[in-house]
Design a protein around this motif. Sequence first.
Motif, mmCIF file in Angstrom:
data_model
loop_
_atom_site.group_PDB
_atom_site.id
_atom_site.type_symbol
_atom_site.label_atom_id
_atom_site.label_comp_id
_atom_site.label_asym_id
_atom_site.label_seq_id
_atom_site.Cartn_x
_atom_site.Cartn_y
_atom_site.Cartn_z
ATOM 1 N N THR A 268 0.841 -1.200 0.000
ATOM 2 C CA THR A 268 0.000 0.000 0.000
ATOM 3 C C THR A 268 0.874 1.247 0.000
ATOM 4 O O THR A 268 1.684 1.444 0.920
ATOM 5 C CB THR A 268 -1.017 0.049 1.170
ATOM 6 N N SER A 269 0.714 2.068 -1.037
ATOM 7 C CA SER A 269 1.579 3.251 -1.097
ATOM 8 C C SER A 269 1.091 4.334 -0.143
ATOM 9 O O SER A 269 1.893 5.114 0.362
ATOM 10 C CB SER A 269 1.763 3.779 -2.520
ATOM 11 N N ALA A 270 -0.212 4.384 0.122
ATOM 12 C CA ALA A 270 -0.691 5.370 1.104
ATOM 13 C C ALA A 270 -0.162 5.012 2.486
ATOM 14 O O ALA A 270 0.276 5.870 3.241
ATOM 15 C CB ALA A 270 -2.209 5.417 1.106
ATOM 16 N N ASN A 302 -0.233 9.096 -8.472
ATOM 17 C CA ASN A 302 0.860 8.644 -9.322
ATOM 18 C C ASN A 302 1.145 7.172 -9.087
ATOM 19 O O ASN A 302 1.735 6.811 -8.083
ATOM 20 C CB ASN A 302 2.111 9.476 -9.032
ATOM 21 N N MET A 303 0.704 6.338 -9.995
ATOM 22 C CA MET A 303 0.893 4.894 -9.799
ATOM 23 C C MET A 303 1.403 4.268 -11.079
ATOM 24 O O MET A 303 0.646 3.680 -11.855
ATOM 25 C CB MET A 303 -0.426 4.252 -9.405
ATOM 26 N N ASP A 304 2.690 4.402 -11.287
ATOM 27 C CA ASP A 304 3.261 3.890 -12.524
ATOM 28 C C ASP A 304 3.243 2.367 -12.574
ATOM 29 O O ASP A 304 3.013 1.774 -13.629
ATOM 30 C CB ASP A 304 4.705 4.397 -12.675
ATOM 31 N N GLY A 305 3.480 1.740 -11.419
ATOM 32 C CA GLY A 305 3.469 0.279 -11.392
ATOM 33 C C GLY A 305 2.077 -0.245 -11.748
ATOM 34 O O GLY A 305 1.920 -1.219 -12.492
ATOM 35 N N THR A 306 1.069 0.439 -11.237
ATOM 36 C CA THR A 306 -0.318 0.051 -11.522
ATOM 37 C C THR A 306 -0.619 0.253 -13.010
ATOM 38 O O THR A 306 -1.267 -0.579 -13.646
ATOM 39 C CB THR A 306 -1.266 0.901 -10.654
ATOM 40 N N ALA A 307 -0.111 1.354 -13.559
ATOM 41 C CA ALA A 307 -0.344 1.626 -14.984
ATOM 42 C C ALA A 307 0.339 0.582 -15.856
ATOM 43 O O ALA A 307 -0.217 0.119 -16.854
ATOM 44 C CB ALA A 307 0.168 3.021 -15.318
ATOM 45 N N ILE A 347 -4.200 1.287 -2.057
ATOM 46 C CA ILE A 347 -4.341 0.198 -1.090
ATOM 47 C C ILE A 347 -4.104 -1.134 -1.807
ATOM 48 O O ILE A 347 -4.121 -1.164 -3.040
ATOM 49 C CB ILE A 347 -5.762 0.191 -0.476
ATOM 50 N N PRO A 348 -3.906 -2.225 -1.058
ATOM 51 C CA PRO A 348 -3.671 -3.497 -1.745
ATOM 52 C C PRO A 348 -4.795 -3.862 -2.712
ATOM 53 O O PRO A 348 -5.973 -3.589 -2.448
ATOM 54 C CB PRO A 348 -3.591 -4.500 -0.583
ATOM 55 N N ALA A 349 -4.388 -4.439 -3.847
ATOM 56 C CA ALA A 349 -5.302 -4.943 -4.873
ATOM 57 C C ALA A 349 -6.092 -3.878 -5.618
ATOM 58 O O ALA A 349 -6.979 -4.187 -6.408
ATOM 59 C CB ALA A 349 -6.260 -5.990 -4.304
ATOM 60 N N ALA A 350 -5.753 -2.608 -5.418
ATOM 61 C CA ALA A 350 -6.498 -1.554 -6.110
ATOM 62 C C ALA A 350 -6.373 -1.681 -7.629
ATOM 63 O O ALA A 350 -7.304 -1.379 -8.374
ATOM 64 C CB ALA A 350 -6.003 -0.190 -5.654
ATOM 65 N N MET A 379 2.251 -9.498 -7.494
ATOM 66 C CA MET A 379 2.418 -8.419 -8.474
ATOM 67 C C MET A 379 2.153 -7.065 -7.826
ATOM 68 O O MET A 379 2.779 -6.071 -8.149
ATOM 69 C CB MET A 379 1.480 -8.668 -9.657
ATOM 70 N N ASP A 380 1.230 -7.061 -6.877
ATOM 71 C CA ASP A 380 0.888 -5.817 -6.176
ATOM 72 C C ASP A 380 2.112 -5.265 -5.446
ATOM 73 O O ASP A 380 2.356 -4.055 -5.420
ATOM 74 C CB ASP A 380 -0.237 -6.125 -5.166
ATOM 75 N N MET A 381 2.886 -6.155 -4.879
ATOM 76 C CA MET A 381 4.054 -5.720 -4.112
ATOM 77 C C MET A 381 5.021 -4.963 -5.028
ATOM 78 O O MET A 381 5.524 -3.900 -4.678
ATOM 79 C CB MET A 381 4.741 -6.929 -3.471
#
Length: 416
Positions: A268-270, A302-307, A347-350, A379-381
């Motif tokens: 979780t980045s937050a 800003n969520m580059d990993g998510t993108a 948050i996790p799994a977002a 992958m979330d990590m």
Amino acid sequence: MWFRWQSLTLWKRILIAFMLAVALGSLLKVLGLEQVAAGFEPVGRLFINAIRMLMVPIILTTIIAGVTSLKDTSRLGRLGAMTIGLYLLTTAFAVSIGLLMATLIRPGAGISLPEVGGESDLVEAPTLGELLLGLVPENPVAAMVEGNVLQIIVFAILLGLAINLAGEKGAPVKRFFHSAAEVMFKLAHMVMELAPLGVFALIVWVIGELALVELLSLVWIVVTLYAACLLHIALVYGGCIRLLGRLKPQHFFRGIVDAQAVAYSTATSAGTLPVTLANVQRNLGVSKNVSGFVLPLGATMNMDGTAIYMGIAALFTAQALGVELTMTQYLTVVLTSTLASVGAASIPAAGLIVMPIVLSSVGLPLGAIALFFPIDRLMDMMRTMTNVTGDSMVATLVAKAEGELDHEVYDAPAVE
Ligand code: ASP
């Protein structure tokens, strides 16, 4: 022994804990002792709770302290524009790297997608209009109770501006928030002493939970995501630090090891925000004004990993179905992945939750979501670690551009 352990710098303790956890977790998994690994969960959760406990008060106090330290308000606009510009630009690069890696590795080839039937009932993705409307909290206390980071940021900025406008009469409130921000940092410091133990417990638990059968069949998607994230971190972040910031990338990466390890283990980045703030200020010399504004914003938008994950998931689905995406579809994926990552909660799994936005924007079925579910954590990590690194990179660049980077701290030979 205990004394020697405590005398090690925190990042060394965290890394050692991480490696020991990988070893122990793998051993327990091989021996079939998942139950024992599961026993570590409460300790890990305790650590997550402790860092999440800090999140709301830290965001509120650091943003208000930051805004009330900026002497002229026009600087806030400039800071905001630069921050958001850099965030969006790096995210568009991120999706493109994800698409490139998925084209090269072809993780979806030969995979059969489960039918999940029409629209997924997993989610209700917000529209852009809803996203904008939702920025202003109807009730700031409710926003804090719910941990709605974006709304807290908006409220804190407005409150900070109002304190500035109130002049002398607002001075006691200003002093209160500056002092509260200091106190929160002390608290963060105390909680961070728990980090080695927290990281250890979380990693042992996660390894125990890994769904090995699913992991084996989906190993290529995991490889693609990890490769794309690492490439993005090295090329785009390392490149920006060197070329735009004219700074040494190795000092940057060394300075944020704690935040990366906490992001990786907690997903979780937050939640990681207090650690990121502490690292960026203490080890990289970014001023409180800049980090207090840039990092909370980054943690939410800003969520580059998510993108990267979005881009890979879209291509994965197309490959599994044996269809080729057109150029327009590629561009749509870049655009919607960028937006979806902005909209995703930190948050996790977002990432899984906003995935339908991207898949349905190009008419792809949603089967991948169900498929990724059992191995999403792994992958979330990596996504979260990438997200946090990206926020720190932008904070460093903005501080440099604003003359708010303490070069003596940044260039110091070792991080203590
Ligand atoms: N867990 C990620 C984060 O907190 C978001 C995601 O699921 O991609 O940054």
